[in-house]
Design a protein around this motif. Structure first.
Motif, PDB file in Angstrom:
ATOM      1  N   GLN A   6      76.478   9.077  44.198  1.00  0.00           N
ATOM      2  CA  GLN A   6      75.910   7.846  43.656  1.00  0.00           C
ATOM      3  C   GLN A   6      74.519   7.642  44.232  1.00  0.00           C
ATOM      4  N   ALA A   7      73.596   7.210  43.385  1.00  0.00           N
ATOM      5  CA  ALA A   7      72.226   6.971  43.836  1.00  0.00           C
ATOM      6  C   ALA A   7      71.608   5.852  43.024  1.00  0.00           C
ATOM      7  N   LEU A   8      70.648   5.153  43.640  1.00  0.00           N
ATOM      8  CA  LEU A   8      69.833   4.167  42.938  1.00  0.00           C
ATOM      9  C   LEU A   8      68.458   4.784  42.742  1.00  0.00           C
ATOM     10  N   VAL A   9      67.989   4.793  41.492  1.00  0.00           N
ATOM     11  CA  VAL A   9      66.772   5.536  41.187  1.00  0.00           C
ATOM     12  C   VAL A   9      65.778   4.711  40.377  1.00  0.00           C
ATOM     13  N   LEU A  10      64.519   5.139  40.476  1.00  0.00           N
ATOM     14  CA  LEU A  10      63.460   4.672  39.591  1.00  0.00           C
ATOM     15  C   LEU A  10      63.294   5.683  38.475  1.00  0.00           C
ATOM     16  N   THR A  11      63.250   5.222  37.240  1.00  0.00           N
ATOM     17  CA  THR A  11      62.974   6.134  36.137  1.00  0.00           C
ATOM     18  C   THR A  11      61.486   6.194  35.830  1.00  0.00           C
ATOM     19  N   LEU A  27      55.084   1.585  46.650  1.00  0.00           N
ATOM     20  CA  LEU A  27      55.164   2.886  45.974  1.00  0.00           C
ATOM     21  C   LEU A  27      55.914   2.768  44.650  1.00  0.00           C
ATOM     22  N   ALA A  28      56.921   1.903  44.598  1.00  0.00           N
ATOM     23  CA  ALA A  28      57.669   1.727  43.352  1.00  0.00           C
ATOM     24  C   ALA A  28      56.772   1.187  42.240  1.00  0.00           C
ATOM     25  N   LYS A  29      55.717   0.487  42.613  1.00  0.00           N
ATOM     26  CA  LYS A  29      54.774  -0.043  41.623  1.00  0.00           C
ATOM     27  C   LYS A  29      53.836   1.027  41.085  1.00  0.00           C
ATOM     28  N   TYR A  58      60.936  12.251  38.324  1.00  0.00           N
ATOM     29  CA  TYR A  58      61.877  11.180  37.987  1.00  0.00           C
ATOM     30  C   TYR A  58      63.150  11.763  37.383  1.00  0.00           C
ATOM     31  N   PRO A  59      64.291  11.120  37.681  1.00  0.00           N
ATOM     32  CA  PRO A  59      64.462   9.893  38.464  1.00  0.00           C
ATOM     33  C   PRO A  59      64.179  10.126  39.944  1.00  0.00           C
ATOM     34  N   HIS A  60      63.538   9.123  40.569  1.00  0.00           N
ATOM     35  CA  HIS A  60      63.184   9.217  41.992  1.00  0.00           C
ATOM     36  C   HIS A  60      64.011   8.236  42.809  1.00  0.00           C
ATOM     37  N   ILE A  61      64.494   8.705  43.962  1.00  0.00           N
ATOM     38  CA  ILE A  61      65.280   7.866  44.877  1.00  0.00           C
ATOM     39  C   ILE A  61      64.348   7.274  45.940  1.00  0.00           C
ATOM     40  N   PRO A  62      64.211   5.936  46.008  1.00  0.00           N
ATOM     41  CA  PRO A  62      63.330   5.316  47.015  1.00  0.00           C
ATOM     42  C   PRO A  62      64.009   5.159  48.383  1.00  0.00           C
ATOM     43  N   ALA A  63      63.247   4.567  49.308  1.00  0.00           N
ATOM     44  CA  ALA A  63      63.655   4.178  50.664  1.00  0.00           C
ATOM     45  C   ALA A  63      63.384   5.292  51.664  1.00  0.00           C
ATOM     46  N   LEU A  64      62.381   5.055  52.513  1.00  0.00           N
ATOM     47  CA  LEU A  64      61.943   6.057  53.482  1.00  0.00           C
ATOM     48  C   LEU A  64      62.774   6.069  54.757  1.00  0.00           C
ATOM     49  N   ASP A  65      63.431   4.959  55.073  1.00  0.00           N
ATOM     50  CA  ASP A  65      64.167   4.839  56.336  1.00  0.00           C
ATOM     51  C   ASP A  65      65.665   4.875  56.119  1.00  0.00           C
ATOM     52  N   GLY A  66      66.361   5.531  57.042  1.00  0.00           N
ATOM     53  CA  GLY A  66      67.808   5.544  56.942  1.00  0.00           C
ATOM     54  C   GLY A  66      68.487   5.922  58.245  1.00  0.00           C
ATOM     55  N   VAL A  67      69.785   5.673  58.258  1.00  0.00           N
ATOM     56  CA  VAL A  67      70.670   6.099  59.340  1.00  0.00           C
ATOM     57  C   VAL A  67      71.909   6.699  58.693  1.00  0.00           C
ATOM     58  N   TRP A  83      65.892   8.323  60.674  1.00  0.00           N
ATOM     59  CA  TRP A  83      64.713   9.064  60.230  1.00  0.00           C
ATOM     60  C   TRP A  83      63.767   8.174  59.444  1.00  0.00           C
ATOM     61  N   HIS A  84      62.509   8.628  59.391  1.00  0.00           N
ATOM     62  CA  HIS A  84      61.494   8.094  58.475  1.00  0.00           C
ATOM     63  C   HIS A  84      61.019   9.300  57.674  1.00  0.00           C
ATOM     64  N   SER A  85      61.289   9.303  56.383  1.00  0.00           N
ATOM     65  CA  SER A  85      61.174  10.532  55.610  1.00  0.00           C
ATOM     66  C   SER A  85      59.849  10.692  54.868  1.00  0.00           C
ATOM     67  N   ASP A  86      59.702  11.844  54.290  1.00  0.00           N
ATOM     68  CA  ASP A  86      58.540  12.237  53.500  1.00  0.00           C
ATOM     69  C   ASP A  86      58.506  11.407  52.218  1.00  0.00           C
ATOM     70  N   LEU A  87      57.427  10.619  52.042  1.00  0.00           N
ATOM     71  CA  LEU A  87      57.366   9.719  50.880  1.00  0.00           C
ATOM     72  C   LEU A  87      57.255  10.467  49.555  1.00  0.00           C
ATOM     73  N   SER A  88      56.959  11.758  49.609  1.00  0.00           N
ATOM     74  CA  SER A  88      56.853  12.524  48.369  1.00  0.00           C
ATOM     75  C   SER A  88      58.205  13.055  47.898  1.00  0.00           C
ATOM     76  N   LYS A  89      59.256  12.871  48.735  1.00  0.00           N
ATOM     77  CA  LYS A  89      60.580  13.408  48.410  1.00  0.00           C
ATOM     78  C   LYS A  89      61.601  12.288  48.217  1.00  0.00           C
ATOM     79  N   ALA A  90      62.819  12.684  47.867  1.00  0.00           N
ATOM     80  CA  ALA A  90      63.894  11.721  47.625  1.00  0.00           C
ATOM     81  C   ALA A  90      64.198  10.930  48.892  1.00  0.00           C
ATOM     82  N   GLY A  91      64.490   9.634  48.703  1.00  0.00           N
ATOM     83  CA  GLY A  91      64.736   8.746  49.821  1.00  0.00           C
ATOM     84  C   GLY A  91      66.204   8.504  50.104  1.00  0.00           C
TER      85      GLY A  91
END
Length: 327
Positions: free
Chosen positions: A2-7, A46-48, A56-65, A85-93
């Motif tokens: 399951q993922a939340l994405v921007l189209t 970035l979503a803007k 696309y579809p792109h998965i946002p959110a740079l920070d996670g645990v 982590w704080h991830s690469d903004l060019s990749k899936a979040g």
């Protein structure tokens, strides 16, 4: 998964829920089952506008645990461990059940640290550390921290006090008590028409040594005017046009602060420093020397996360919005 994405990226962006394939593990990466994803203003910005390499579809959110469940190496000591982590903004979040992250950029959670609390650390905490490092602040110096009630400001105030600085901060009147409790020596209403005069009075009419400017715009020039000759300012936003005469008069060292540059510049050393900053923040949290902003829990739901991301852009948010991914 399951993922939340921007189209697509747009001013009125919205997330949709979808099912995607679990990402494969590339060379030097670990696969993480995501527990929490933290939302930051940069995610919403970035979503803007999107990014040139997004697919696309792109998965946002740079920070996670989350928990490492697979690795490029079967002997990786991180497997089974919780990391942030704080991830690469060019990749899936991180707004997905699984994400692949470069192993050298994650930080291991110490025993006793709550994953929910840890999720509030990466972007804001690392930004505060990086800004203070660039400013080369020393004990006994003075620093003005703009937007002291923001997540970066809250971390920066606490970190600056551990370095022995005299901290001045701006915030709305409603947040003065919070900012003072974090350690700020002087707190000012950013809307006050006499703000500059009151800052000067608090400094006994001596100039500032350093400024952490997370506001930008007219505040940047105002803050430079408050600096001593050869003072330092760290800017978290786009630099405005600054009067040449003011620059000549103050000769400030102006530092741009960007975590994303570590990835965009393909700088392995800078990426490893993200991990080191994460380690430091986690150590401070574990030893109760650092407090995270108030956490606002967000359900892993497309509409609720969309609303939360737009709320980031509206300004005035005090605290961190954290999405619980794993039930």
């Amino acid at each position: 998964m399951q993922a939340l994405v921007l189209t697509k990226a747009s001013e009125d962006f919205e997330l949709t829920e979808t099912q995607l394939t679990v990402p494969s593990v590339g060379d030097g990466q670990v696969l993480i089952k995501v527990d929490y994803a933290a939302l930051n203003p940069v995610d919403s910005k970035l979503a803007k506008v999107g990014h040139s390499v997004w697919q696309y579809p792109h998965i946002p959110a740079l920070d996670g645990v989350g928990t490492v469940v697979d690795s490029y190496s079967p002997h990786c000591p991180l497997i089974g461990k919780q990391v942030l982590w704080h991830s690469d903004l060019s990749k899936a979040g991180a707004l997905a059940e699984y994400v692949a992250i470069e192993a050298h950029a994650v930080s291991l959670l110490p025993e006793g640290v709550e994953p929910l609390q840890a999720a509030a650390l990466p972007c804001a905490g690392m930004t505060a550390i990086l800004a203070l490092c660039k400013l080369q602040v020393e004990a006994g110096e003075t620093i003005l921290i703009e937007a002291g009630a923001g997540a970066v400001g809250q971390f920066a105030i606490q970190l600056a006090k551990t370095k022995g600085l005299t901290v001045l901060a701006t915030a709305s009147k409603a947040n003065h008590k919070l900012v003072s409790c974090l350690g700020a020596d002087h707190v000012f209403d950013y809307r006050d028409k006499h703000l500059v005069d009151k800052i000067k009075q608090a400094l006994a009419y001596q100039p500032l040594d350093a400024v952490l400017d997370s506001v930008g715009g007219e505040a940047t020039a105002r803050d430079i005017e408050l600096l001593r000759f050869n003072g330092r300012i760290a800017c978290l936003t786009e630099l405005p046009e600054i009067d040449a005469g003011l620059l000549f008069e103050r000769s400030p060292a102006i530092h741009a602060v960007s975590l994303g540059g570590a990835w965009l510049a393909n700088d392995l050393c800078a990426q490893q420093k993200l991990s080191m900053m994460g380690d430091h923040l986690l150590e401070l949290l574990a030893s109760k020397q650092l407090h995270v902003p108030e956490i606002h829990a967000i359900d892993f739901d497309a509409e609720k996360v969309t609303n939360a991301m737009h709320k980031q852009l509206a300004g005035g948010l005090v605290g961190k919005q954290i999405v619980k991914i794993t039930p």
